[in-house]
Write a protein that holds these residues in place. Structure first.
Motif, PDB file in Angstrom:
ATOM      1  N   GLY A  90       0.831  -1.212   0.000  1.00 10.19           N
ATOM      2  CA  GLY A  90       0.000   0.000   0.000  1.00 10.19           C
ATOM      3  C   GLY A  90       0.860   1.254   0.000  1.00 10.19           C
ATOM      4  N   ARG A  91       1.907   1.225   0.809  1.00 12.25           N
ATOM      5  CA  ARG A  91       2.800   2.397   0.862  1.00 12.25           C
ATOM      6  C   ARG A  91       3.545   2.543  -0.469  1.00 12.25           C
ATOM      7  N   PHE A  92       3.884   1.426  -1.093  1.00 17.29           N
ATOM      8  CA  PHE A  92       4.550   1.483  -2.400  1.00 17.29           C
ATOM      9  C   PHE A  92       3.604   2.119  -3.439  1.00 17.29           C
ATOM     10  N   LEU A  93       2.335   1.730  -3.403  1.00 16.68           N
ATOM     11  CA  LEU A  93       1.363   2.301  -4.351  1.00 16.68           C
ATOM     12  C   LEU A  93       1.178   3.799  -4.082  1.00 16.68           C
ATOM     13  N   ASP A  94       1.192   4.174  -2.808  1.00 12.50           N
ATOM     14  CA  ASP A  94       1.116   5.593  -2.432  1.00 12.50           C
ATOM     15  C   ASP A  94       2.289   6.355  -3.075  1.00 12.50           C
ATOM     16  N   PHE A  95       3.492   5.784  -2.981  1.00  7.16           N
ATOM     17  CA  PHE A  95       4.662   6.414  -3.606  1.00  7.16           C
ATOM     18  C   PHE A  95       4.474   6.518  -5.118  1.00  7.16           C
ATOM     19  N   LEU A  96       3.937   5.443  -5.719  1.00  5.00           N
ATOM     20  CA  LEU A  96       3.752   5.444  -7.183  1.00  5.00           C
ATOM     21  C   LEU A  96       2.824   6.581  -7.614  1.00  5.00           C
ATOM     22  N   VAL A  97       1.730   6.763  -6.866  1.00  2.07           N
ATOM     23  CA  VAL A  97       0.781   7.833  -7.199  1.00  2.07           C
ATOM     24  C   VAL A  97       1.502   9.180  -7.144  1.00  2.07           C
ATOM     25  N   ARG A  98       2.271   9.373  -6.071  1.00  5.24           N
ATOM     26  CA  ARG A  98       2.942  10.677  -5.906  1.00  5.24           C
ATOM     27  C   ARG A  98       4.061  10.858  -6.940  1.00  5.24           C
ATOM     28  N   MET A  99       4.829   9.805  -7.193  1.00  7.47           N
ATOM     29  CA  MET A  99       5.971   9.932  -8.115  1.00  7.47           C
ATOM     30  C   MET A  99       5.514  10.143  -9.558  1.00  7.47           C
ATOM     31  N   THR A 100       4.387   9.536  -9.928  1.00  2.00           N
ATOM     32  CA  THR A 100       3.883   9.715 -11.296  1.00  2.00           C
ATOM     33  C   THR A 100       3.009  10.971 -11.401  1.00  2.00           C
ATOM     34  N   ARG A 101       2.778  11.631 -10.253  1.00  2.35           N
ATOM     35  CA  ARG A 101       1.885  12.797 -10.184  1.00  2.35           C
ATOM     36  C   ARG A 101       0.508  12.447 -10.771  1.00  2.35           C
ATOM     37  N   ALA A 102       0.066  11.246 -10.464  1.00  2.00           N
ATOM     38  CA  ALA A 102      -1.238  10.792 -10.981  1.00  2.00           C
ATOM     39  C   ALA A 102      -2.369  11.550 -10.299  1.00  2.00           C
ATOM     40  N   SER A 103      -3.355  11.930 -11.087  1.00  2.00           N
ATOM     41  CA  SER A 103      -4.571  12.485 -10.471  1.00  2.00           C
ATOM     42  C   SER A 103      -5.766  11.601 -10.819  1.00  2.00           C
ATOM     43  N   SER A 104      -5.562  10.695 -11.757  1.00  2.00           N
ATOM     44  CA  SER A 104      -6.641   9.812 -12.179  1.00  2.00           C
ATOM     45  C   SER A 104      -6.117   8.374 -12.164  1.00  2.00           C
ATOM     46  N   VAL A 105      -6.658   7.591 -11.238  1.00  2.00           N
ATOM     47  CA  VAL A 105      -6.158   6.226 -11.021  1.00  2.00           C
ATOM     48  C   VAL A 105      -7.286   5.232 -11.285  1.00  2.00           C
ATOM     49  N   LEU A 106      -6.920   4.109 -11.895  1.00  2.00           N
ATOM     50  CA  LEU A 106      -7.893   3.032 -12.135  1.00  2.00           C
ATOM     51  C   LEU A 106      -7.406   1.785 -11.412  1.00  2.00           C
ATOM     52  N   GLU A 107      -8.293   1.155 -10.666  1.00  2.00           N
ATOM     53  CA  GLU A 107      -7.959  -0.131 -10.049  1.00  2.00           C
ATOM     54  C   GLU A 107      -8.863  -1.206 -10.630  1.00  2.00           C
ATOM     55  N   ILE A 108      -8.268  -2.325 -11.002  1.00  2.00           N
ATOM     56  CA  ILE A 108      -9.036  -3.469 -11.511  1.00  2.00           C
ATOM     57  C   ILE A 108      -8.899  -4.579 -10.477  1.00  2.00           C
ATOM     58  N   GLY A 109      -9.928  -4.779  -9.645  1.00  2.00           N
ATOM     59  CA  GLY A 109      -9.884  -5.750  -8.554  1.00  2.00           C
ATOM     60  C   GLY A 109      -9.687  -5.037  -7.228  1.00  2.00           C
ATOM     61  N   MET A 110     -10.795  -4.672  -6.572  1.00  2.00           N
ATOM     62  CA  MET A 110     -10.709  -3.811  -5.383  1.00  2.00           C
ATOM     63  C   MET A 110     -10.723  -4.590  -4.071  1.00  2.00           C
ATOM     64  N   PHE A 111     -11.474  -5.703  -4.022  1.00  2.00           N
ATOM     65  CA  PHE A 111     -11.665  -6.469  -2.774  1.00  2.00           C
ATOM     66  C   PHE A 111     -12.213  -5.513  -1.695  1.00  2.00           C
ATOM     67  N   THR A 112     -11.665  -5.524  -0.488  1.00  2.00           N
ATOM     68  CA  THR A 112     -12.221  -4.667   0.575  1.00  2.00           C
ATOM     69  C   THR A 112     -11.694  -3.235   0.517  1.00  2.00           C
ATOM     70  N   GLY A 113     -10.833  -2.953  -0.460  1.00  2.00           N
ATOM     71  CA  GLY A 113     -10.494  -1.554  -0.736  1.00  2.00           C
ATOM     72  C   GLY A 113      -9.175  -1.041  -0.202  1.00  2.00           C
ATOM     73  N   TYR A 114      -8.303  -1.938   0.297  1.00  2.00           N
ATOM     74  CA  TYR A 114      -7.057  -1.443   0.898  1.00  2.00           C
ATOM     75  C   TYR A 114      -6.217  -0.644  -0.104  1.00  2.00           C
ATOM     76  N   SER A 115      -5.943  -1.241  -1.262  1.00  2.00           N
ATOM     77  CA  SER A 115      -5.065  -0.560  -2.234  1.00  2.00           C
ATOM     78  C   SER A 115      -5.754   0.681  -2.801  1.00  2.00           C
ATOM     79  N   ALA A 116      -7.069   0.608  -2.998  1.00  2.00           N
ATOM     80  CA  ALA A 116      -7.790   1.784  -3.520  1.00  2.00           C
ATOM     81  C   ALA A 116      -7.663   2.952  -2.545  1.00  2.00           C
ATOM     82  N   LEU A 117      -7.839   2.660  -1.248  1.00  2.00           N
ATOM     83  CA  LEU A 117      -7.751   3.738  -0.255  1.00  2.00           C
ATOM     84  C   LEU A 117      -6.301   4.225  -0.112  1.00  2.00           C
ATOM     85  N   ALA A 118      -5.341   3.305  -0.185  1.00  2.00           N
ATOM     86  CA  ALA A 118      -3.923   3.720  -0.096  1.00  2.00           C
ATOM     87  C   ALA A 118      -3.595   4.690  -1.235  1.00  2.00           C
TER      88      ALA A 118
END
Ligand SMILES: C[S@@+](CC[C@H](N)C(=O)[O-])C[C@H]1O[C@@H](n2cnc3c(N)ncnc32)[C@H](O)[C@@H]1O
Length: 264
Positions: A90-118
């Motif tokens: 989750g922390r790695f994905l958080d870094f990825l969002v910030r490093m890519t300066r993403a403002s629009s993210v797509l998740e395929i396979g959410m389950f209970t939402g941990y990675s989506a919320l991260a």
């Protein structure tokens, strides 16, 4: 609720080495041999706890979501608590969002939402995570968790088969800077093909794909499960595709980062 079973190359190897040390001890092998086996076990078994210790702690909302997932009853469901990505990823994905300066993210396979919320927690104001999930009850579980966190407002859930959601998003002209694929393994290649063949990706988009080590199956010389075969085929296809560049990071069960090739 049960204790999580080993589902990554590291935790599987740690469990095997623990058993091996027990067997060697029972067999009365020389102390030097047992000592080497124990050293190998300790090197592997200590890795994940050390990664946890050295990684910035998760937010209270993520810790709460993980605890709720662990204490939920999953028996009788095709879903299981081990599906949750967790703290370090989750922390790695958080870094990825910030490093890519993403403002629009797509998740395929959410389950209970941990990675989506991260990922939502790492977004700039106005950013969005669109999270695709097949299972209606688990989507409702995630929504409840999201409602308890300000970042949860940035998550839009699409319930249904991800292939249909991708078609709809493409028809609507939606575009994404970062995509996290973590759903049915047999669907991975189709999802990546759709992303590359459509206008769903922004020019510098990164696609992160989970479980690309699939419990070590793709590189072991043993019979593969259907998921193992699907991931092995996916990894071969990605490696042979001149349109993309990729790196397989041995994080948890393997995370491949993919982007369009600079030469394409
Ligand atoms: C490994 S879990 C996702 C874990 C989540 N990303 C996390 O980090 O906690 C995989 C999820 O994909 C969902 N899924 C499976 N097949 C799907 C499909 N065809 N379309 C959408 N979601 C699917 C499952 O219901 C399951 O919740």
């Amino acid at each position: 609720m049960s204790d999580a079973r080993p589902v990554t190359p590291t935790t599987i190897a740690a469990a095997e080495l623990t058993e091996l040390c027990r067997d060697l001890d029972d067999l009365g092998v020389p102390a030097a041999v047992l000592g080497r086996a124990r050293r190998a076990r300790d090197v592997i078994a200590g890795l994940d706890p050390y990664l946890d210790e050295c990684t910035t702690p998760e937010s209270p909302a993520l810790a709460d979501l993980a605890a709720r997932t662990r204490s939920a009853e999953w028996s009788g469901s095709t879903l299981e608590q081990e599906m949750l990505s967790g703290h370090v990823e989750g922390r790695f994905l958080d870094f990825l969002v910030r490093m890519t300066r993403a403002s629009s993210v797509l998740e395929i396979g959410m389950f209970t939402g941990y990675s989506a919320l991260a990922m939502a927690e790492a977004l700039p104001p106005g950013g969005t995570v669109v999270a695709c999930e097949l299972d209606e009850p688990v989507a409702a579980f995630a929504r409840q968790c999201f409602d308890a966190s300000p970042a949860g407002e940035m998550i839009e859930i699409l319930v249904g088969p991800a292939s249909e959601s991708l078609t709809r998003l493409a028809d609507e002209g939606r575009r994404f800077d970062l995509v996290f694929i973590d759903a049915d393994k047999a669907g991975y290649l189709g999802y990546l093909t759709t992303l590359l063949d459509s206008e769903l990706l922004t020019p510098d988009a990164v696609v992160a794909v989970d479980n690309t080590l699939l419990q070590a199956e793709p590189y072991l010389d043993t019979a593969m499960s259907d998921n193992g075969s699907a991931i092995a085929a996916f990894n071969r296809a990605v490696a042979a595709d001149p349109r993309v560049e990729q790196v397989l990071v041995p994080l948890r069960d393997g995370l491949t980062l993919i982007r369009r090739s600079s030469a394409s």
